[in-house]
Scaffold this active site. Structure first.
Site, PDB file in Angstrom:
ATOM      1  N   ASP A   1      54.294  40.387  35.980  1.00 34.63           N
ATOM      2  CA  ASP A   1      53.067  41.085  35.591  1.00 34.63           C
ATOM      3  C   ASP A   1      52.018  41.070  36.702  1.00 34.63           C
ATOM      4  O   ASP A   1      51.427  42.084  37.024  1.00 34.63           O
ATOM      5  CB  ASP A   1      52.502  40.492  34.285  1.00 34.63           C
ATOM      6  CG  ASP A   1      52.378  38.970  34.311  1.00 34.63           C
ATOM      7  OD1 ASP A   1      52.671  38.337  35.357  1.00 34.63           O
ATOM      8  OD2 ASP A   1      52.002  38.385  33.273  1.00 34.63           O
TER       9      ASP A   1
ATOM     10  N   ASP B   1      49.082  36.388  41.538  1.00 37.09           N
ATOM     11  CA  ASP B   1      47.762  35.754  41.629  1.00 37.09           C
ATOM     12  C   ASP B   1      47.820  34.742  42.771  1.00 37.09           C
ATOM     13  O   ASP B   1      47.750  35.120  43.939  1.00 37.09           O
ATOM     14  CB  ASP B   1      47.439  35.132  40.266  1.00 37.09           C
ATOM     15  CG  ASP B   1      46.054  34.520  40.186  1.00 37.09           C
ATOM     16  OD1 ASP B   1      45.267  34.698  41.125  1.00 37.09           O
ATOM     17  OD2 ASP B   1      45.740  33.859  39.172  1.00 37.09           O
TER      18      ASP B   1
ATOM     19  N   LYS C   1      46.008  40.290  42.591  1.00 38.10           N
ATOM     20  CA  LYS C   1      44.617  39.921  42.887  1.00 38.10           C
ATOM     21  C   LYS C   1      44.528  39.716  44.391  1.00 38.10           C
ATOM     22  O   LYS C   1      45.253  38.886  44.945  1.00 38.10           O
ATOM     23  CB  LYS C   1      44.225  38.648  42.136  1.00 38.10           C
ATOM     24  CG  LYS C   1      44.138  38.851  40.637  1.00 38.10           C
ATOM     25  CD  LYS C   1      43.655  37.598  39.933  1.00 38.10           C
ATOM     26  CE  LYS C   1      43.767  37.746  38.428  1.00 38.10           C
ATOM     27  NZ  LYS C   1      43.535  36.474  37.712  1.00 38.10           N
TER      28      LYS C   1
ATOM     29  N   PHE D   1      40.048  37.256  35.267  1.00 40.08           N
ATOM     30  CA  PHE D   1      41.162  36.948  34.375  1.00 40.08           C
ATOM     31  C   PHE D   1      41.327  38.117  33.408  1.00 40.08           C
ATOM     32  O   PHE D   1      40.430  38.435  32.643  1.00 40.08           O
ATOM     33  CB  PHE D   1      40.927  35.642  33.615  1.00 40.08           C
ATOM     34  CG  PHE D   1      42.178  35.146  32.953  1.00 40.08           C
ATOM     35  CD1 PHE D   1      43.106  34.395  33.655  1.00 40.08           C
ATOM     36  CD2 PHE D   1      42.451  35.477  31.630  1.00 40.08           C
ATOM     37  CE1 PHE D   1      44.289  33.968  33.058  1.00 40.08           C
ATOM     38  CE2 PHE D   1      43.632  35.048  31.021  1.00 40.08           C
ATOM     39  CZ  PHE D   1      44.545  34.295  31.742  1.00 40.08           C
TER      40      PHE D   1
ATOM     41  N   ASP E   1      48.383  37.792  28.737  1.00 37.20           N
ATOM     42  CA  ASP E   1      47.747  37.140  27.591  1.00 37.20           C
ATOM     43  C   ASP E   1      46.594  36.261  27.995  1.00 37.20           C
ATOM     44  O   ASP E   1      46.470  35.843  29.150  1.00 37.20           O
ATOM     45  CB  ASP E   1      48.768  36.256  26.883  1.00 37.20           C
ATOM     46  CG  ASP E   1      49.096  34.998  27.707  1.00 37.20           C
ATOM     47  OD1 ASP E   1      49.534  35.155  28.875  1.00 37.20           O
ATOM     48  OD2 ASP E   1      48.881  33.883  27.217  1.00 37.20           O
TER      49      ASP E   1
ATOM     50  N   ARG F   1      48.454  40.485  24.396  1.00 39.80           N
ATOM     51  CA  ARG F   1      49.539  41.125  25.159  1.00 39.80           C
ATOM     52  C   ARG F   1      49.764  42.565  24.695  1.00 39.80           C
ATOM     53  O   ARG F   1      50.298  43.387  25.425  1.00 39.80           O
ATOM     54  CB  ARG F   1      50.865  40.361  24.978  1.00 39.80           C
ATOM     55  CG  ARG F   1      50.861  38.950  25.554  1.00 39.80           C
ATOM     56  CD  ARG F   1      52.275  38.382  25.535  1.00 39.80           C
ATOM     57  NE  ARG F   1      52.308  36.933  25.727  1.00 39.80           N
ATOM     58  CZ  ARG F   1      52.285  36.321  26.904  1.00 39.80           C
ATOM     59  NH1 ARG F   1      52.190  37.017  28.011  1.00 39.80           N
ATOM     60  NH2 ARG F   1      52.334  34.998  26.976  1.00 39.80           N
TER      61      ARG F   1
HETATM   62  P1  IMP Z   1      50.369  32.725  40.019  1.00 41.04           P
HETATM   63  O1  IMP Z   1      51.449  31.703  40.020  1.00 41.04           O
HETATM   64  O2  IMP Z   1      49.001  32.116  40.212  1.00 41.04           O
HETATM   65  O3  IMP Z   1      50.606  33.893  40.963  1.00 41.04           O
HETATM   66  O4  IMP Z   1      50.259  33.282  38.569  1.00 41.04           O
HETATM   67  C1  IMP Z   1      51.138  34.160  38.089  1.00 41.04           C
HETATM   68  C2  IMP Z   1      51.264  34.076  36.580  1.00 41.04           C
HETATM   69  O5  IMP Z   1      50.080  33.563  35.958  1.00 41.04           O
HETATM   70  C3  IMP Z   1      51.427  35.469  36.099  1.00 41.04           C
HETATM   71  O6  IMP Z   1      52.784  35.792  35.982  1.00 41.04           O
HETATM   72  C4  IMP Z   1      50.696  35.473  34.785  1.00 41.04           C
HETATM   73  O7  IMP Z   1      51.586  35.138  33.738  1.00 41.04           O
HETATM   74  C5  IMP Z   1      49.654  34.403  34.922  1.00 41.04           C
HETATM   75  N1  IMP Z   1      48.360  35.017  35.313  1.00 41.04           N
HETATM   76  C6  IMP Z   1      47.789  35.054  36.539  1.00 41.04           C
HETATM   77  N2  IMP Z   1      46.618  35.706  36.512  1.00 41.04           N
HETATM   78  C7  IMP Z   1      46.444  36.095  35.231  1.00 41.04           C
HETATM   79  C8  IMP Z   1      45.408  36.839  34.545  1.00 41.04           C
HETATM   80  O8  IMP Z   1      44.400  37.304  35.108  1.00 41.04           O
HETATM   81  N3  IMP Z   1      45.603  37.036  33.207  1.00 41.04           N
HETATM   82  C9  IMP Z   1      46.696  36.591  32.536  1.00 41.04           C
HETATM   83  N4  IMP Z   1      47.673  35.892  33.128  1.00 41.04           N
HETATM   84  C10 IMP Z   1      47.554  35.658  34.462  1.00 41.04           C
HETATM   85 MG    MG Z   2      53.791  35.604  34.086  1.00 40.67          MG
END
Ligand code: IMP
Ligand code: MG
Length: 193
Positions: free
Chosen positions: A110, A113, A141, A162, A169, A175
């Site tokens: 999805d 981040d 992001k 966020f 979610d 969702r």
């Molecule tokens: P990362 O490991 O920080 O890149 O985060 C990735 C996972 O965290 C994504 O697959 C999402 O499930 C969740 N996530 C990151 N940012 C958001 C957000 O803004 N809203 C909801 N879920 C997020």
């Molecule tokens: Mg995820």
């Protein structure tokens, strides 16, 4: 902006990407993925990173006119009511009849981040010796993911907020919103911060 569900709409501060923008972009991404698929006689294994990418993946694969197989992997960085990444863990590697060895694999997530989740998922896939690996994310992001975590296909670059909807979610909810939105500040509980 209405989702035709006032019980959900009342929590939304603003919509960042609406459902029509999403639909157009998903189609365009599918066309790119199809064009880049190296061998149309070999299937593409689409790997759904649970839970957040189920909506994106369901729409994306219906625009892929190629042979494909579906696999799933569970990974999570945000738990409960946190909006801060808590470090990745592969929380559930579901048994799947799909063997990724010597396959073309497309990881579908999805949002990119911090990149911690996708780094771990990609490593898990690469450990299975696939023929090729690429990653598609609906959202990114900017400036947060380190250079070693890449996504070959990116739907939208969004602000550092966020977001919820279209599979994403907050504390397990929202969702089912058809668009990407930011909730009103009072909806986010702060984890002791
Ligand atoms: P990362 O490991 O920080 O890149 O985060 C990735 C996972 O965290 C994504 O697959 C999402 O499930 C969740 N996530 C990151 N940012 C958001 C957000 O803004 N809203 C909801 N879920 C997020
Ligand atoms: Mg995820």
């Amino acid at each position: 902006m209405s989702t035709t569900a006032p019980v959900l709409d009342k929590h939304i501060e603003r919509v960042i990407v609406d459902q029509h923008q999403i639909a157009d972009r998903v189609k365009a991404m599918a066309a790119e993925i199809t064009a880049n698929h190296p061998n149309h006689d070999e299937p593409l294994v689409t790997l759904c990173v649970l839970n957040g990418s189920v909506v994106f993946l369901a729409d994306l694969i219906r625009h892929l006119p190629i042979r494909m197989l579906l696999g799933v992997i569970g990974a999570s960085s945000y738990r409960g009511k946190s909006t801060e990444s808590q470090g990745p863990s592969i929380w559930h590697r579901m048994h799947s009849p799909v063997d990724m060895k010597d396959q073309h694999v497309l990881i579908v997530d999805d949002i990119l981040d911090s990149g911690n989740t996708l780094r771990l998922v990609r490593q898990t896939v690469e450990d299975q010796n696939p023929k090729s690996v690429a990653t598609a994310v609906l959202l990114r992001k900017p400036d947060k993911a380190p250079p070693d975590v890449k996504a070959e296909y990116i739907g939208f670059d969004i602000e550092d907020a966020f977001v919820v909807g279209y599979g994403l979610d907050y504390a397990g909810e929202f969702r089912n919103l058809p668009h990407i939105a930011v909730l009103k500040p009072e909806c986010y509980e702060h984890d002791g911060a």
